[in-house]
Design a protein around this motif. Structure first.
Motif, PDB file in Angstrom:
ATOM      1  N   PHE A 121     -21.640   7.316 -14.625  1.00 14.59           N
ATOM      2  CA  PHE A 121     -23.050   6.934 -14.640  1.00 14.59           C
ATOM      3  C   PHE A 121     -23.873   8.065 -15.248  1.00 14.59           C
ATOM      4  CE2 PHE A 121     -21.765   4.239 -10.916  1.00 14.59           C
ATOM      5  CZ  PHE A 121     -22.005   3.024 -11.522  1.00 14.59           C
ATOM      6  N   PRO A 122     -24.837   7.725 -16.123  1.00 17.02           N
ATOM      7  CA  PRO A 122     -25.687   8.757 -16.717  1.00 17.02           C
ATOM      8  C   PRO A 122     -26.611   9.372 -15.655  1.00 17.02           C
ATOM      9  CG  PRO A 122     -26.444   6.578 -17.378  1.00 17.02           C
ATOM     10  CD  PRO A 122     -25.166   6.382 -16.608  1.00 17.02           C
ATOM     11  N   PRO A 123     -27.274  10.477 -15.992  1.00 17.76           N
ATOM     12  CA  PRO A 123     -28.162  11.139 -15.043  1.00 17.76           C
ATOM     13  C   PRO A 123     -29.154  10.165 -14.398  1.00 17.76           C
ATOM     14  CG  PRO A 123     -27.921  12.496 -16.993  1.00 17.76           C
ATOM     15  CD  PRO A 123     -27.231  11.183 -17.278  1.00 17.76           C
ATOM     16  N   GLY A 124     -29.246  10.229 -13.063  1.00 16.16           N
ATOM     17  CA  GLY A 124     -30.219   9.442 -12.321  1.00 16.16           C
ATOM     18  C   GLY A 124     -29.947   7.948 -12.227  1.00 16.16           C
ATOM     19  N   ASP A 125     -28.875   7.454 -12.784  1.00 16.50           N
ATOM     20  CA  ASP A 125     -28.597   6.014 -12.778  1.00 16.50           C
ATOM     21  C   ASP A 125     -28.351   5.524 -11.352  1.00 16.50           C
ATOM     22  OD1 ASP A 125     -27.788   3.773 -14.952  1.00 16.50           O
ATOM     23  OD2 ASP A 125     -26.621   3.514 -13.111  1.00 16.50           O
ATOM     24  N   PRO A 126     -28.949   4.388 -10.961  1.00 19.79           N
ATOM     25  CA  PRO A 126     -28.774   3.884  -9.594  1.00 19.79           C
ATOM     26  C   PRO A 126     -27.382   3.319  -9.308  1.00 19.79           C
ATOM     27  CG  PRO A 126     -30.064   2.330 -10.878  1.00 19.79           C
ATOM     28  CD  PRO A 126     -29.854   3.549 -11.740  1.00 19.79           C
ATOM     29  N   GLY A 127     -26.570   3.124 -10.327  1.00 14.25           N
ATOM     30  CA  GLY A 127     -25.206   2.636 -10.112  1.00 14.25           C
ATOM     31  C   GLY A 127     -25.127   1.127  -9.983  1.00 14.25           C
ATOM     32  N   THR A 128     -24.025   0.682  -9.425  1.00 14.77           N
ATOM     33  CA  THR A 128     -23.745  -0.744  -9.283  1.00 14.77           C
ATOM     34  C   THR A 128     -24.625  -1.342  -8.198  1.00 14.77           C
ATOM     35  OG1 THR A 128     -21.453  -0.154  -9.787  1.00 14.77           O
ATOM     36  CG2 THR A 128     -21.858  -2.402  -9.005  1.00 14.77           C
ATOM     37  N   PRO A 129     -25.211  -2.541  -8.430  1.00  9.87           N
ATOM     38  CA  PRO A 129     -25.977  -3.196  -7.367  1.00  9.87           C
ATOM     39  C   PRO A 129     -25.060  -3.462  -6.155  1.00  9.87           C
ATOM     40  CG  PRO A 129     -26.314  -4.298  -9.474  1.00  9.87           C
ATOM     41  CD  PRO A 129     -25.191  -3.314  -9.664  1.00  9.87           C
ATOM     42  N   PRO A 130     -25.631  -3.774  -4.980  1.00 11.34           N
ATOM     43  CA  PRO A 130     -24.793  -4.049  -3.806  1.00 11.34           C
ATOM     44  C   PRO A 130     -23.679  -5.047  -4.141  1.00 11.34           C
ATOM     45  CG  PRO A 130     -27.083  -3.962  -3.155  1.00 11.34           C
ATOM     46  CD  PRO A 130     -27.054  -3.896  -4.658  1.00 11.34           C
ATOM     47  N   HIS A 131     -22.473  -4.708  -3.677  1.00 14.67           N
ATOM     48  CA  HIS A 131     -21.282  -5.484  -4.034  1.00 14.67           C
ATOM     49  C   HIS A 131     -20.215  -5.310  -2.959  1.00 14.67           C
ATOM     50  CE1 HIS A 131     -20.636  -1.396  -5.553  1.00 14.67           C
ATOM     51  NE2 HIS A 131     -19.332  -1.600  -5.362  1.00 14.67           N
ATOM     52  N   ARG A 132     -19.111  -5.999  -3.161  1.00 17.69           N
ATOM     53  CA  ARG A 132     -17.934  -5.783  -2.310  1.00 17.69           C
ATOM     54  C   ARG A 132     -16.706  -5.802  -3.202  1.00 17.69           C
ATOM     55  NH1 ARG A 132     -19.914 -10.637   0.083  1.00 17.69           N
ATOM     56  NH2 ARG A 132     -20.229  -9.467   1.988  1.00 17.69           N
ATOM     57  N   HIS A 133     -15.661  -5.168  -2.689  1.00 17.77           N
ATOM     58  CA  HIS A 133     -14.366  -5.158  -3.368  1.00 17.77           C
ATOM     59  C   HIS A 133     -13.420  -6.031  -2.565  1.00 17.77           C
ATOM     60  CE1 HIS A 133     -15.691  -1.983  -6.030  1.00 17.77           C
ATOM     61  NE2 HIS A 133     -16.110  -1.301  -4.990  1.00 17.77           N
ATOM     62  N   TRP A 149     -13.460   6.641   0.550  1.00 17.51           N
ATOM     63  CA  TRP A 149     -12.706   5.396   0.566  1.00 17.51           C
ATOM     64  C   TRP A 149     -13.528   4.341   1.263  1.00 17.51           C
ATOM     65  CZ3 TRP A 149      -9.779   1.952   3.662  1.00 17.51           C
ATOM     66  CH2 TRP A 149      -9.885   2.147   5.025  1.00 17.51           C
ATOM     67  N   GLU A 150     -13.224   3.108   0.990  1.00 14.74           N
ATOM     68  CA  GLU A 150     -13.865   1.993   1.684  1.00 14.74           C
ATOM     69  C   GLU A 150     -12.823   0.911   1.914  1.00 14.74           C
ATOM     70  OE1 GLU A 150     -16.420  -0.665  -0.908  1.00 14.74           O
ATOM     71  OE2 GLU A 150     -16.430   1.176  -2.091  1.00 14.74           O
ATOM     72  N   PRO A 151     -12.982   0.153   2.994  1.00 14.94           N
ATOM     73  CA  PRO A 151     -11.947  -0.813   3.352  1.00 14.94           C
ATOM     74  C   PRO A 151     -11.902  -2.049   2.470  1.00 14.94           C
ATOM     75  CG  PRO A 151     -13.759  -0.947   4.902  1.00 14.94           C
ATOM     76  CD  PRO A 151     -14.043   0.218   3.998  1.00 14.94           C
ATOM     77  N   GLY A 152     -12.993  -2.361   1.774  1.00 17.59           N
ATOM     78  CA  GLY A 152     -13.015  -3.574   0.970  1.00 17.59           C
ATOM     79  C   GLY A 152     -13.147  -4.805   1.850  1.00 17.59           C
ATOM     80  N   GLY A 153     -12.802  -5.954   1.302  1.00 16.04           N
ATOM     81  CA  GLY A 153     -12.922  -7.195   2.063  1.00 16.04           C
ATOM     82  C   GLY A 153     -14.369  -7.608   2.207  1.00 16.04           C
ATOM     83  N   ASP A 154     -14.795  -7.818   3.456  1.00 19.55           N
ATOM     84  CA  ASP A 154     -16.133  -8.335   3.726  1.00 19.55           C
ATOM     85  C   ASP A 154     -17.208  -7.248   3.747  1.00 19.55           C
ATOM     86  OD1 ASP A 154     -17.842 -10.557   4.351  1.00 19.55           O
ATOM     87  OD2 ASP A 154     -17.904  -9.848   6.431  1.00 19.55           O
ATOM     88  N   VAL A 155     -16.836  -5.998   3.678  1.00 24.38           N
ATOM     89  CA  VAL A 155     -17.784  -4.887   3.782  1.00 24.38           C
ATOM     90  C   VAL A 155     -18.593  -4.740   2.498  1.00 24.38           C
ATOM     91  CG1 VAL A 155     -17.976  -2.385   4.099  1.00 24.38           C
ATOM     92  CG2 VAL A 155     -16.304  -3.682   5.417  1.00 24.38           C
ATOM     93  N   ILE A 156     -19.918  -4.640   2.641  1.00 24.10           N
ATOM     94  CA  ILE A 156     -20.782  -4.467   1.473  1.00 24.10           C
ATOM     95  C   ILE A 156     -20.850  -2.987   1.099  1.00 24.10           C
ATOM     96  CG2 ILE A 156     -23.156  -4.643   0.607  1.00 24.10           C
ATOM     97  CD1 ILE A 156     -23.483  -7.146   2.321  1.00 24.10           C
ATOM     98  N   HIS A 157     -20.713  -2.723  -0.187  1.00 20.18           N
ATOM     99  CA  HIS A 157     -20.873  -1.380  -0.742  1.00 20.18           C
ATOM    100  C   HIS A 157     -22.280  -1.356  -1.343  1.00 20.18           C
ATOM    101  CE1 HIS A 157     -19.045   1.902  -3.554  1.00 20.18           C
ATOM    102  NE2 HIS A 157     -20.213   2.235  -3.076  1.00 20.18           N
TER     103      HIS A 157
END
Length: 150
Positions: free
Chosen positions: A50-62, A94-102
């Protein structure tokens, strides 16, 4: 087996001593017990930048667990149920994925790129990343940890 073995040349007449560096080459950075990984899951390793200051990916899940290593810069990281935190170069997450929102994975620095390596286990037949819409975010608001200033 001897400490000498053939070189890559494959002639068998040249040999070199076997290195002992492998005995101390491994540094354990992270250990986590991921949730069940179903048969047919796919492992994916990706470089995220991500470039400087970029907010990144919108809320999502894996669809499955994700393991990361921050290569450069800083990331503001937040998954459902945990407070947001800053992950710096050389740290793991790390994140568990599944139903958890990132919720957040954006660049926490306005002056430099953030780069991290991510390895994910993707559930069979499901995408690696699914965005979460505003309606679901509102329904699950009670599961999000309090954030500074809110």
């Amino acid at each position: 087996m001897s400490n000498d073995e053939p070189t890559a040349a494959g002639t068998g007449t040249e040999s070199r001593p076997r290195s002992e560096a492998w005995k101390t080459a491994l540094t354990l950075l992270q250990s986590a017990k991921p949730p069940f990984v179903p048969e047919g899951a796919q492992a994916v390793t990706a470089l995220v930048q991500f470039p400087p200051g970029d907010p990144g990916t919108p809320p999502h899940r894996h669809s499955g667990p994700a393991f990361g290593y921050m290569l450069e810069g800083e990331m503001l990281f937040e998954v459902e149920g945990e407070p947001e935190r800053v992950i710096k170069a050389g740290e793991t997450f790390w994140e568990p994925g599944g139903d958890v929102i990132h919720y957040q994975d954006g660049n926490n620095r306005p002056d430099t790129w953030s780069r991290f390596l991510l390895t994910m286990m993707c559930a069979p037949g499901r995408p690696m990343l699914t965005l979460v819409d505003e309606e679901e975010l509102a329904q699950r608001r009670h599961l999000r940890a309090p954030r500074p200033g809110t």
